[in-house]
Design a protein around this motif. Structure first.
Motif, short mmCIF file in Angstrom:
data_model
loop_
_atom_site.label_atom_id
_atom_site.label_comp_id
_atom_site.label_asym_id
_atom_site.label_seq_id
_atom_site.Cartn_x
_atom_site.Cartn_y
_atom_site.Cartn_z
N SER A 1 0.83 -1.21 0.00
CA SER A 1 0.00 0.00 0.00
C SER A 1 0.87 1.26 0.00
CB SER A 1 -0.95 -0.01 1.20
OG SER A 1 -0.22 -0.02 2.41
N HIS A 2 1.99 1.24 0.72
CA HIS A 2 2.90 2.39 0.74
C HIS A 2 4.24 2.01 1.34
CE1 HIS A 2 0.85 2.50 4.65
NE2 HIS A 2 1.83 3.24 5.13
N GLY A 3 5.16 2.96 1.38
CA GLY A 3 6.55 2.64 1.72
C GLY A 3 6.93 2.73 3.18
N HIS A 4 5.97 2.92 4.10
CA HIS A 4 6.35 2.91 5.52
C HIS A 4 6.83 1.51 5.91
CE1 HIS A 4 3.89 6.71 6.73
NE2 HIS A 4 5.16 7.00 6.51
N MET A 5 7.79 1.49 6.82
CA MET A 5 8.41 0.21 7.20
C MET A 5 7.42 -0.79 7.80
SD MET A 5 11.56 0.16 6.39
CE MET A 5 11.39 1.19 4.94
N ASP A 6 6.39 -0.27 8.48
CA ASP A 6 5.43 -1.19 9.10
C ASP A 6 4.52 -1.86 8.06
OD1 ASP A 6 4.29 1.45 8.86
OD2 ASP A 6 2.63 0.82 10.14
N HIS A 7 4.73 -1.50 6.78
CA HIS A 7 3.98 -2.12 5.68
C HIS A 7 4.88 -2.82 4.67
CE1 HIS A 7 0.08 -0.14 6.63
NE2 HIS A 7 0.92 0.55 7.38
N SER A 8 6.18 -2.51 4.73
CA SER A 8 7.04 -2.95 3.63
C SER A 8 8.35 -3.63 4.05
CB SER A 8 7.39 -1.74 2.76
OG SER A 8 8.12 -0.80 3.52
N ASP B 1 -4.60 9.68 0.42
CA ASP B 1 -3.71 10.62 1.09
C ASP B 1 -3.20 10.02 2.39
OD1 ASP B 1 -2.67 13.47 1.11
OD2 ASP B 1 -3.58 13.31 3.10
N HIS B 2 -1.90 10.11 2.61
CA HIS B 2 -1.28 9.59 3.83
C HIS B 2 -0.01 10.41 4.08
CE1 HIS B 2 -0.17 6.87 6.94
NE2 HIS B 2 0.71 6.15 6.26
N SER B 3 0.69 10.12 5.18
CA SER B 3 1.86 10.94 5.52
C SER B 3 3.12 10.54 4.77
CB SER B 3 2.10 10.88 7.03
OG SER B 3 2.03 9.54 7.48
N GLY C 1 -5.33 0.32 3.30
CA GLY C 1 -3.96 0.72 3.63
C GLY C 1 -4.04 1.73 4.76
N ASP C 2 -3.10 2.70 4.80
CA ASP C 2 -3.18 3.80 5.77
C ASP C 2 -3.70 5.01 5.00
OD1 ASP C 2 -2.05 2.18 7.66
OD2 ASP C 2 -0.10 3.19 7.70
N PHE C 3 -4.68 5.70 5.56
CA PHE C 3 -5.23 6.83 4.81
C PHE C 3 -5.84 7.88 5.72
CE2 PHE C 3 -9.97 5.57 3.98
CZ PHE C 3 -10.06 4.90 5.20
N GLY D 1 -1.10 10.93 10.27
CA GLY D 1 -1.23 10.43 8.91
C GLY D 1 -2.47 9.56 8.74
N HIS D 2 -3.23 9.42 9.82
CA HIS D 2 -4.34 8.46 9.81
C HIS D 2 -5.70 9.13 10.01
CE1 HIS D 2 -1.39 5.23 9.94
NE2 HIS D 2 -0.73 6.02 10.73
N ILE D 3 -6.69 8.50 9.45
CA ILE D 3 -8.05 9.03 9.48
C ILE D 3 -8.60 9.07 10.91
CG2 ILE D 3 -9.11 6.76 9.06
CD1 ILE D 3 -10.95 8.43 7.03
ZN LIG Z 1 1.77 4.43 6.98
#
Ligand SMILES: [Zn+2]
Ligand SMILES: [Zn+2]
Length: 445
Positions: free
Chosen positions: A87-94, A158-160, A180-182, A393-395
């Protein structure tokens, strides 16, 4: 289309913020959504850099890396996973792509690929973050990726961090949506809006949603943050020291604009300059140019520079400054600094009327894994007041509820939260069923 059995299994992100690893199976097709590192689990056993995992065996032993046969480089089995979508490049996802078999394709936004490759270049070799040899398949909004009979539709949110996506997965039984994170209070809420519209139109069977901000929610926005930063910088007579996440481009742009507006330069670290240089290649993004007269590149005092550091210093010679130069022009600088740069304060000697702005909060962000007590001691020593100016960065909960109502999925799986029970109660009047997932259990959708 022939209907297969479609299931979801959550190997991470359950009752924790981050560490997302979601397996979607449709018949024989097996696809993961995100493959992140769990900071929460890791913290229970490790305290880097002196107590760090040595091998994947330790991580599996402690349950930090789930046992998934045929997924990892070290298991010698045939690949059991057809694809991974990030979903995106943050470490907790990738980050845990590190362990993934290199023949498994990894689909992600073009920006995510740039970010992960840049970070991988400017960090020391690391067991838990190594994307060398990964078969990245970059996509953009509008692309549809097929994996056997599955069709995966990424839609920007949109995310941080730039390049974040939600997914609409068209399975043989219907659509499954992963947020994802949004958020909707960032710089580009219209992207999230587009994702929500598409998710709603898909009439999904299930939504897997992030639910980070169930406690400590706030009403603010990225533009409000910029206003606050400006008001601090306007009033400061000495140097402004600032911390914000390396890949948070919206925040970087805010600091850059505020610096410009107040006749200051934004001095970024070599690491940040390296990421900015990489992101400048992404035509879809606005990143301040490193040769801009309002940008300086701060070269930390040390004996040896890594290759990529040497290259940045060489390429942008005229914009590179050391601590002595920054010290002489304190009233015209905003210096971005991390916990690891505190030692520079000894030479910098912040003048009276200087201050520090913490413009980040997410503890799962590596850059921000700060030891607050030590940080405070340094600032106390130098007489620097601390401001905290940040937006998540989160809703936020009410916005999330309204979106889930609108998308109207038959089932809702909350992840990426430490407040699952609270979420279940708060959302109990949704039309669909709210299912708090259990780790490793298979859910039919
Ligand atoms: Zn994130
Ligand atoms: Zn996350």
């Amino acid at each position: 289309m022939v209907k297969h059995r479609t299931t979801l299994t959550f190997y991470g992100g359950v009752n924790e913020i981050g560490g997302n690893k979601i397996l979607l199976q449709d018949g024989d097709t097996r696809v993961f959504f995100d493959f992140g590192m769990s900071y929460a689990l890791k913290k229970q056993f490790y305290s880097p850099p002196f107590l760090s995992p040595k091998t994947e065996k330790s991580l599996q032993e402690l349950g930090i890396l789930p046992r998934i046969e045929g997924a990892y480089r070290f298991d010698g089995k045939a690949p059991s996973v057809d694809a991974i979508f990030l979903s995106h490049g943050h470490m907790d996802h990738s980050a845990y792509l590190s362990f993934i078999k290199r023949e498994i394709p990894v689909h992600c936004g073009e920006t995510t690929k740039i970010i992960l490759e840049a970070l991988s270049e400017n960090r020391r070799a690391d067991l838990e973050f190594d994307v060398e040899g990964i078969d990245f398949k970059p996509f953009r909004t509008g692309n549809k990726i097929t994996v056997d009979d599955l069709e995966v539709e990424p839609v920007h949110v949109d995310h941080s961090v730039p390049g974040a996506y939600g997914f609409i997965v068209h399975t043989s039984n219907g659509a499954v949506v992963y947020t994802g994170d949004f958020r909707v209070h960032g710089a580009k809420p219209e992207m999230t809006r587009e994702f929500v519209e598409k998710a709603k139109d898909a009439e999904p069977l299930a939504v897997v949603t992030e639910a980070t901000n169930m406690t400590g929610a706030s009403v603010s926005s990225e533009s409000e943050v910029e206003g606050k930063l400006n008001s601090i910088v306007e009033q400061t007579s000495g140097i402004v020291l600032a911390s914000f996440a390396l890949t948070d481009v919206d925040r970087l742009n805010s600091f850059y604009r505020v610096a410009k507006k107040n006749g200051r330069c934004l001095a970024v670290s070599l690491k940040q300059a390296h990421v900015m240089e990489a992101l400048r290649r992404d035509k879809g993004l606005r990143v301040p140019p490193l040769r801009d007269e309002s940008v300086l590149i701060f070269r930390k005092s040390k004996k040896r520079y890594d290759r990529w550091e040497g290259q940045i210093i060489e390429r942008y010679k005229e914009r590179v400054v050391d601590v002595f130069e920054v010290s002489k022009r304190q009233c015209s600088a905003i210096l971005a600094m991390s916990f690891y740069d505190l030692e520079e304060l000894v030479e910098l000697q912040p003048s009276a009327g200087s201050c520090y702005v913490l413009s980040a909060s997410e503890p799962f962000n590596e850059e921000m894994e700060m030891d607050f007590e030590r940080l405070c001691n340094w600032f106390r020593h130098y007489g620097l007041p601390q401001y905290h100016v940040h937006v998540s960065g989160h809703i936020m909960p009410l916005q999330l509820k309204s979106i889930l109502k609108e998308v109207n999925a038959a089932r809702v799986f909350p992840i990426h939260t430490d407040s699952t029970e609270l979420f279940v109660k708060f959302m109990r009047d949704l039309k669909g069923q709210v299912v708090p997932p259990e780790k490793g259990r298979e859910y039919e959708v």
